[in-house]
Scaffold this active site. Structure first.
Site, PDB file in Angstrom:
ATOM      1  N   GLY A  61     -16.589  12.229  69.612  1.00 23.84           N
ATOM      2  CA  GLY A  61     -15.418  13.091  69.509  1.00 23.84           C
ATOM      3  C   GLY A  61     -14.555  12.664  68.338  1.00 23.84           C
ATOM      4  N   CYS A  88     -20.685   6.840  70.423  1.00 21.09           N
ATOM      5  CA  CYS A  88     -19.543   6.857  69.513  1.00 21.09           C
ATOM      6  C   CYS A  88     -18.223   6.834  70.301  1.00 21.09           C
ATOM      7  CB  CYS A  88     -19.641   8.044  68.570  1.00 21.09           C
ATOM      8  SG  CYS A  88     -18.544   7.913  67.134  1.00 21.09           S
ATOM      9  N   TYR A  89     -17.488   7.935  70.353  1.00 20.38           N
ATOM     10  CA  TYR A  89     -16.255   7.978  71.143  1.00 20.38           C
ATOM     11  C   TYR A  89     -16.544   7.619  72.601  1.00 20.38           C
ATOM     12  CZ  TYR A  89     -11.928   9.808  73.218  1.00 20.38           C
ATOM     13  OH  TYR A  89     -10.748   9.938  73.901  1.00 20.38           O
ATOM     14  N   HIS A 184     -25.033   7.625  66.099  1.00 20.42           N
ATOM     15  CA  HIS A 184     -25.415   8.932  66.672  1.00 20.42           C
ATOM     16  C   HIS A 184     -26.943   9.065  66.718  1.00 20.42           C
ATOM     17  CE1 HIS A 184     -21.411  10.820  66.857  1.00 20.42           C
ATOM     18  NE2 HIS A 184     -21.138  10.029  65.834  1.00 20.42           N
ATOM     19  N   GLU A 186     -28.545  11.322  68.198  1.00 22.82           N
ATOM     20  CA  GLU A 186     -28.932  12.727  68.331  1.00 22.82           C
ATOM     21  C   GLU A 186     -29.204  13.419  67.011  1.00 22.82           C
ATOM     22  OE1 GLU A 186     -24.335  12.783  68.373  1.00 22.82           O
ATOM     23  OE2 GLU A 186     -25.986  11.435  68.898  1.00 22.82           O
ATOM     24  N   ASP A 242     -33.319  37.050  71.104  1.00 23.35           N
ATOM     25  CA  ASP A 242     -32.687  36.763  72.396  1.00 23.35           C
ATOM     26  C   ASP A 242     -32.735  37.963  73.339  1.00 23.35           C
ATOM     27  OD1 ASP A 242     -32.097  34.305  71.285  1.00 23.35           O
ATOM     28  OD2 ASP A 242     -30.087  34.911  70.656  1.00 23.35           O
ATOM     29  N   LYS A 381     -32.006  28.129  71.209  1.00 22.81           N
ATOM     30  CA  LYS A 381     -32.836  29.107  70.498  1.00 22.81           C
ATOM     31  C   LYS A 381     -34.320  28.753  70.513  1.00 22.81           C
ATOM     32  CE  LYS A 381     -31.659  32.186  68.199  1.00 22.81           C
ATOM     33  NZ  LYS A 381     -31.548  33.650  68.429  1.00 22.81           N
TER      34      LYS A 381
END
Length: 525
Positions: A61, A88-89, A184, A186, A242, A381
């Site tokens: 964050g 992180c945060y 991070h 991710e 979609d 997606k």
């Protein structure tokens, strides 16, 4: 917080503190075939217990944990007996809550850093495989983005990794199954980040990798059938990935109870309306309705420049058209939409700021006569594409490049009229043709033209011109949540620019957008 799609699957919850990468964390968990949901930090701790989560991830964050307005989460999350991973945060919050020390870093760390691993158990299991026999674990690159740092770990925690600027870069308390990293994992800039998630999910949390699109179909079909019963349903079908997948899934569940309605709002790409009618008219037969609403939508946007207003007016008008068509059919109770998870999150659900109101979420009117069915609401997606393949949809639909619901209305910057729409449509068609001609369509996530509201001086045929500037946008991405500008070959860009300036009236300048997401978005509006 009541999705039934987790039924029968282990679930991990990501608590969102407003990080730009929060969606990516959820995506990385899903890639491991573990079901995951992204929750705002305002959701009570008891909800984690009630939903039977197998693990919790605290996101990064932008705030400092010591700021008065910093997002918080109760200390009780660390007392549930459920594994927690702070990122992180999330690491700083864990450290602060449990008695560690967090301070502003002397040197802000942003970008790539070399991580020295001090322990190859738990999170870093298997990370020593490249240095066996050398007496020390493997180091690896990671992505840092922080101003504060943990100065000392809480009591009971071990420091298991560090960098040159961050002595406490990863910590663990294996007895309580609490783990945290300052970097991070991710993002793609941390090449071995997915291994960290797998270690946490499977070795620490004990999750089973059961979340697949094949299993999802069975759950979704059963839920749709239970909800709909004998009622009739209409589907908002645009021809995009979609809405097409949503239509196919609901059709599998309820068959001829579904009527697909294609509303041509006039903001589609060149020849697209005709393609939709040809493809789905044959697929749904008499259960396919084509509504030509081009003039109606253009009047609705007359004189409107603000992009949020555009999206919301388009969203409301779509609903009104579907309500009218449903009344003609009689006894219709439900409307199917192809809403996907990023639509929900980017429209302001959760802790993240509202980036843009998607016409099918933030643009919906407060009063509606139809109840929504959104079977893809919790999918990203790439999961939607995988679902489309499971349902047997052709590649030309499944791999169609993403196209926003408001269409060209948000690719014409500023006020819209028929002439500016036509300019944008012609320019966009040239971009698509040349990218496909070069065989790049599967390498580039999205590619299109933007008609800006900037006029520039030019010279054509020895005469001064004052024409529009067109921007070309092409990005590479995995899921649309982050993106990099595509390195299109110069000769392809040259053909695109030359054709646009020669073939499209009133355009005398073409520029190429080399912004990444973040900080930019893929679309301009």
């Amino acid at each position: 917080m009541n999705s039934s799609y987790a039924e029968g699957h282990d679930m991990v919850v990501v608590i969102d503190f407003g990080a730009q990468y929060s969606q990516l964390i959820a995506r990385r968990v899903r890639e491991c075939h573990v079901y995951c949901e992204l929750w705002p930090h305002t959701v009570p701790v008891d909800e984690i217990r009630r939903r039977g989560a197998k693990g919790v991830i605290l996101s990064g964050g932008p705030a400092s944990v010591y700021a008065d307005s910093a997002p918080d989460y109760p200390k009780e999350v660390f007392e549930l007996g459920i594994p927690v991973l702070g990122i992180c945060y999330g690491m700083q919050l864990m450290a602060k809550k449990l008695g560690g020390e967090v301070r502003p870093a002397e040197k802000r760390e942003y970008g790539k850093a070399r991580l020295e691993i001090l322990c190859t158990d738990d999170l870093f299991k298997g990370f020593d495989q490249h240095s066996r026999g050398q007496g020390s674990p493997s180091d690896f690159d990671c992505w840092m983005s922080h101003g504060d740092r943990v100065e000392s770990a809480p009591p009971g925690f071990d420091v298991i990794a560090r960098t040159a600027n961050t002595p406490v870069a990863a910590i663990r308390d294996p007895k309580r199954k609490l783990y945290a990293v300052q970097f991070h994992p991710e993002v793609v800039h941390t090449p071995r980040g997915q291994e960290i998630f797998r270690n946490f999910l499977f070795d620490v949390c004990g999750c089973r990798p059961t979340w697949t699109m094949g299993n999802f179909i069975d759950l979704a079909v059963a839920e749709i059938q239970k909800k709909v019963g004998d009622d009739r349903v209409v589907c908002a079908l645009s021809g995009g990935v979609d809405s097409s997948v949503a239509a196919a899934l609901v059709h599998k569940a309820i068959g001829d109870q579904l009527t697909a309605i294609f509303v041509d709002h006039g903001f589609l790409r060149l020849g697209e309306a005709e393609q939709v009618v040809e493809t789905f008219g044959g697929r749904f037969g008499r259960r396919f309705v084509h509504v030509d609403a081009r003039e109606r939508f253009l009047r609705k946007l007359e004189g409107i420049s603000d992009p949020e207003t555009k999206r919301k007016r388009i969203g409301e008008e779509f609903i009104r058209v579907f309500e009218e068509e449903a009344r003609k059919l009689g006894n219709v109770r439900y409307l199917v939409q192809g809403t996907v998870y990023p639509d929900v999150i980017e429209s302001g659900a959760g802790a993240s700021a509202t980036i843009k109101s998607h016409h099918n979420v933030g643009g919906l009117p407060k009063e509606m006569n139809l109840e929504l069915i959104e079977p893809l609401r919790y999918l990203f997606k790439d999961e939607v594409r995988a679902l489309g393949e499971e349902l047997g949809l052709p590649d030309r639909i499944v791999w169609r490049q993403p196209f926003p619901g408001p269409g060209l209305a948000i690719r014409v910057i500023g006020a819209i009229d028929a002439e500016r729409l036509d300019i944008e449509r012609q320019a966009d068609a040239i971009v698509v043709q040349e990218i496909e001609r070069a065989g790049l369509q599967r390498d580039v996530w999205q590619y299109f033209a933007v008609l800006t509201d900037t006029r520039t001086v030019g010279v054509m045929g020895d005469e001064r011109t004052y024409g529009y500037m067109v921007a070309v946008r092409a990005v590479t991405s995995v899921d649309g949540m982050t993106a990099d500008w595509a390195r299109i070959p110069y000769d392809v860009l040259e053909r695109i620019a030359g054709r646009i300036m020669n073939e499209v009236p009133h355009v005398n300048r073409v520029v190429y957008d080399i912004s990444s997401k973040p900080p930019a978005t893929i679309e301009w509006e």
